[in-house]
Design a protein around this motif. Structure first.
Motif, mmCIF file in Angstrom:
data_model
loop_
_atom_site.group_PDB
_atom_site.id
_atom_site.type_symbol
_atom_site.label_atom_id
_atom_site.label_comp_id
_atom_site.label_asym_id
_atom_site.label_seq_id
_atom_site.Cartn_x
_atom_site.Cartn_y
_atom_site.Cartn_z
ATOM 1 N N THR A 192 25.657 67.985 45.915
ATOM 2 C CA THR A 192 26.401 68.306 47.137
ATOM 3 C C THR A 192 26.459 69.811 47.339
ATOM 4 N N CYS A 193 26.838 70.182 48.563
ATOM 5 C CA CYS A 193 26.794 71.588 48.959
ATOM 6 C C CYS A 193 27.822 71.767 50.072
ATOM 7 N N PRO A 194 28.479 72.895 50.173
ATOM 8 C CA PRO A 194 29.417 73.071 51.299
ATOM 9 C C PRO A 194 28.700 73.437 52.602
ATOM 10 N N GLN A 195 27.387 73.525 52.593
ATOM 11 C CA GLN A 195 26.696 74.083 53.742
ATOM 12 C C GLN A 195 25.782 73.097 54.471
ATOM 13 N N TYR A 196 24.897 72.420 53.749
ATOM 14 C CA TYR A 196 23.912 71.499 54.320
ATOM 15 C C TYR A 196 23.060 72.138 55.411
ATOM 16 N N CYS A 197 22.239 73.089 54.990
ATOM 17 C CA CYS A 197 21.307 73.755 55.918
ATOM 18 C C CYS A 197 20.275 72.740 56.416
ATOM 19 N N GLY A 198 19.872 72.901 57.683
ATOM 20 C CA GLY A 198 18.823 72.034 58.217
ATOM 21 C C GLY A 198 17.490 72.243 57.524
ATOM 22 N N HIS A 199 17.320 73.424 56.923
ATOM 23 C CA HIS A 199 16.040 73.751 56.274
ATOM 24 C C HIS A 199 16.147 73.642 54.763
ATOM 25 N N CYS A 200 17.123 72.865 54.275
ATOM 26 C CA CYS A 200 17.412 72.820 52.829
ATOM 27 C C CYS A 200 16.147 72.549 52.001
ATOM 28 N N THR A 201 15.912 73.426 51.054
ATOM 29 C CA THR A 201 14.750 73.294 50.196
ATOM 30 C C THR A 201 14.932 72.153 49.181
ATOM 31 N N ARG A 202 16.170 71.707 49.023
ATOM 32 C CA ARG A 202 16.447 70.617 48.080
ATOM 33 C C ARG A 202 16.831 69.354 48.838
ATOM 34 N N LEU A 256 17.304 65.739 47.578
ATOM 35 C CA LEU A 256 18.423 65.338 46.726
ATOM 36 C C LEU A 256 19.785 65.621 47.358
ATOM 37 N N VAL A 257 19.872 66.778 48.038
ATOM 38 C CA VAL A 257 21.192 67.273 48.454
ATOM 39 C C VAL A 257 21.689 66.544 49.704
ATOM 40 N N GLY A 258 22.899 66.019 49.610
ATOM 41 C CA GLY A 258 23.500 65.318 50.742
ATOM 42 C C GLY A 258 23.171 63.834 50.742
ATOM 43 N N GLY A 298 22.628 73.331 42.539
ATOM 44 C CA GLY A 298 22.973 72.001 43.001
ATOM 45 C C GLY A 298 21.875 71.609 43.995
ATOM 46 N N GLY A 299 22.329 71.353 45.141
ATOM 47 C CA GLY A 299 23.550 71.729 45.849
ATOM 48 C C GLY A 299 24.012 73.140 45.490
ATOM 49 N N ASP A 300 25.290 73.250 45.374
ATOM 50 C CA ASP A 300 25.939 74.557 45.220
ATOM 51 C C ASP A 300 26.953 74.443 44.091
ATOM 52 N N THR A 319 24.718 79.897 44.693
ATOM 53 C CA THR A 319 25.827 79.503 45.559
ATOM 54 C C THR A 319 25.751 80.172 46.924
ATOM 55 N N LYS A 320 25.472 79.374 47.914
ATOM 56 C CA LYS A 320 25.561 79.892 49.281
ATOM 57 C C LYS A 320 27.029 80.008 49.707
ATOM 58 N N ALA A 321 27.910 79.375 48.955
ATOM 59 C CA ALA A 321 29.337 79.451 49.287
ATOM 60 C C ALA A 321 29.858 80.887 49.230
ATOM 61 N N THR A 376 22.817 84.233 45.912
ATOM 62 C CA THR A 376 23.369 83.631 47.110
ATOM 63 C C THR A 376 22.289 83.522 48.183
ATOM 64 N N HIS A 377 22.678 83.099 49.350
ATOM 65 C CA HIS A 377 21.697 82.734 50.374
ATOM 66 C C HIS A 377 22.279 83.034 51.740
ATOM 67 N N THR A 378 21.799 84.117 52.342
ATOM 68 C CA THR A 378 22.168 84.357 53.729
ATOM 69 C C THR A 378 20.936 84.804 54.495
HETATM 70 S S1 SF4 Z 1 21.348 73.662 48.561
HETATM 71 FE FE1 SF4 Z 1 20.954 75.686 49.467
HETATM 72 S S2 SF4 Z 1 19.436 75.342 51.083
HETATM 73 FE FE2 SF4 Z 1 20.302 73.328 50.511
HETATM 74 S S3 SF4 Z 1 21.989 72.986 51.968
HETATM 75 FE FE3 SF4 Z 1 22.887 73.956 50.166
HETATM 76 S S4 SF4 Z 1 22.834 76.175 50.611
HETATM 77 FE FE4 SF4 Z 1 21.445 75.175 52.060
#
Ligand code: SF4
Length: 337
Positions: free
Chosen positions: A22-32, A35-37, A76-78, A107-109, A144-146
């Motif tokens: 899991t992740c607090p962000q869920y980017c549309g371009h998530c590289t993971r 698995l994530v979400g 993770g996720g994050d 952590t993008k958080a 991090t990731h911005t």
């Molecule tokens: S794991 Fe990274 S890329 Fe994927 S949704 Fe979370 S912050 Fe975005």
């Protein structure tokens, strides 16, 4: 390439530990996004089968018996979504393994939910981890990731300061190159200067957006990525000049100028690798072969677009239509907002 559930051993000396999906962000371009979400109508996500404690224990067992690994990306996720005591327990156990010399927390958080990293218990816990790491000569850093200067707000700077004050070695940024967001030299340099001067975050990498469904409108061609790398050279200190990299399927990260060959008409770049991973351990040709990465079709010259139109199968045409429909839906929602 999982050697234990959630532990990817793809590079010779490094592993990626995905502690949670899991992740607090869920980017549309998530590289993971494999698995994530949760699963979506078009993407079935992997599910961890093991119980969290068993999985983390199996990861630790693998690292204890694999002395060639020196570097662990804890992700993770994050990691911000993991209760701090459990994350600290994992990190403390990692620090007890002699061969682990680098630990990077993903952590993008720090950008999207900086309040998390400002909490007293998290700061105190990170200080304990950083102190132990220093005593043992291990580097702990946050990655991090911005992707845009506007995200680097005063509270992000405060959270980063709080983490650096705990004694960790560095906070670095791994952004994603996104058409319409940051894929021009001014936007990239703006972001890098804001990171460096405004928040003491080291610009480190920009990844080309992965070839994942519904991300075509964000992707740029390798040629454009090469041009961007060229244009941003010479403005930032060398140690803070980010490298633009392509995560080539079955190869791994490659600087965008490292390709072996490039068909710019059809947008196919060819890449080589210099080490074997577990999935090609028995393949004698793995180091002689080339591996492909594909530019988005809309960036190709007319002749290249036509070549793909003639050679695309029905499934991919349908997928493309679905992508265009989804992109339009998102754009309309954005405009309405
Ligand atoms: S794991 Fe990274 S890329 Fe994927 S949704 Fe979370 S912050 Fe975005």
């Amino acid at each position: 390439m999982w050697v234990a559930e959630g532990l990817t051993h793809r590079y010779p000396t490094k592993v990626l530990a995905e502690l949670l999906p899991t992740c607090p962000q869920y980017c549309g371009h998530c590289t993971r996004m494999d698995l994530v979400g949760n699963s979506t109508p078009v993407i079935d996500k992997l599910k961890f089968a093991g119980k969290p404690n068993d999985r983390l224990g199996e990861m630790m067992d693998y690292l204890r018996r694999t002395p060639s690994v020196r570097d662990v990306v804890v992700s993770g996720g994050d990691v911000a979504n993991m209760p701090w005591p459990r994350l600290e327990d994992f990190l403390t156990k990692l620090l007890e393994i002699e061969n682990i010399r680098d630990i990077r927390l993903a952590t993008k958080a720090l950008i999207g939910l900086p309040q998390h990293w400002l909490q007293d218990d998290v700061r105190a816990g990170m200080e304990r981890v950083a102190t132990t790491a220093r005593e043992r000569g291990v580097s702990v850093a946050i990655h991090t990731h911005t992707n845009h200067a506007n995200s680097v707000t005063p509270i992000v700077a405060r959270a980063t300061r709080a983490m650096l004050d705990t004694g960790i070695r560095d906070v670095r940024n791994q952004g994603v190159l996104l058409n319409g967001v940051n894929a021009d030299p001014h936007a990239l340099l703006d972001l890098c200067f804001r990171l460096l001067d405004g928040a003491q975050i080291m610009p480190y990498y920009f990844y080309m957006c992965d070839m994942i469904p519904f991300a075509e409108h964000w992707r740029v061609s390798v040629a454009d990525a090469q041009r961007l790398q060229h244009h941003i050279m010479g403005y930032l200190p060398g140690f803070a000049t980010p490298r633009i990299v392509c995560d080539v399927p079955f190869v791994g990260k490659r600087w965008v100028h490292q390709l072996a060959d490039y068909d710019t008409e059809r947008g196919i770049s060819y890449w080589t690798k210099n080490y074997r991973t577990s999935i090609e351990a028995a393949d004698p040709e793995a180091l002689n072969r080339t591996f492909e990465y594909y530019d988005p079709i809309h960036t190709l010259p007319e002749s290249g677009q036509q070549w793909w139109a003639q050679h695309a199968d029905l499934d991919s045409t349908a997928l493309k239509a679905a992508e265009v429909a989804e992109a339009s839906r998102r754009m309309a929602a954005l405009q309405a907002y």
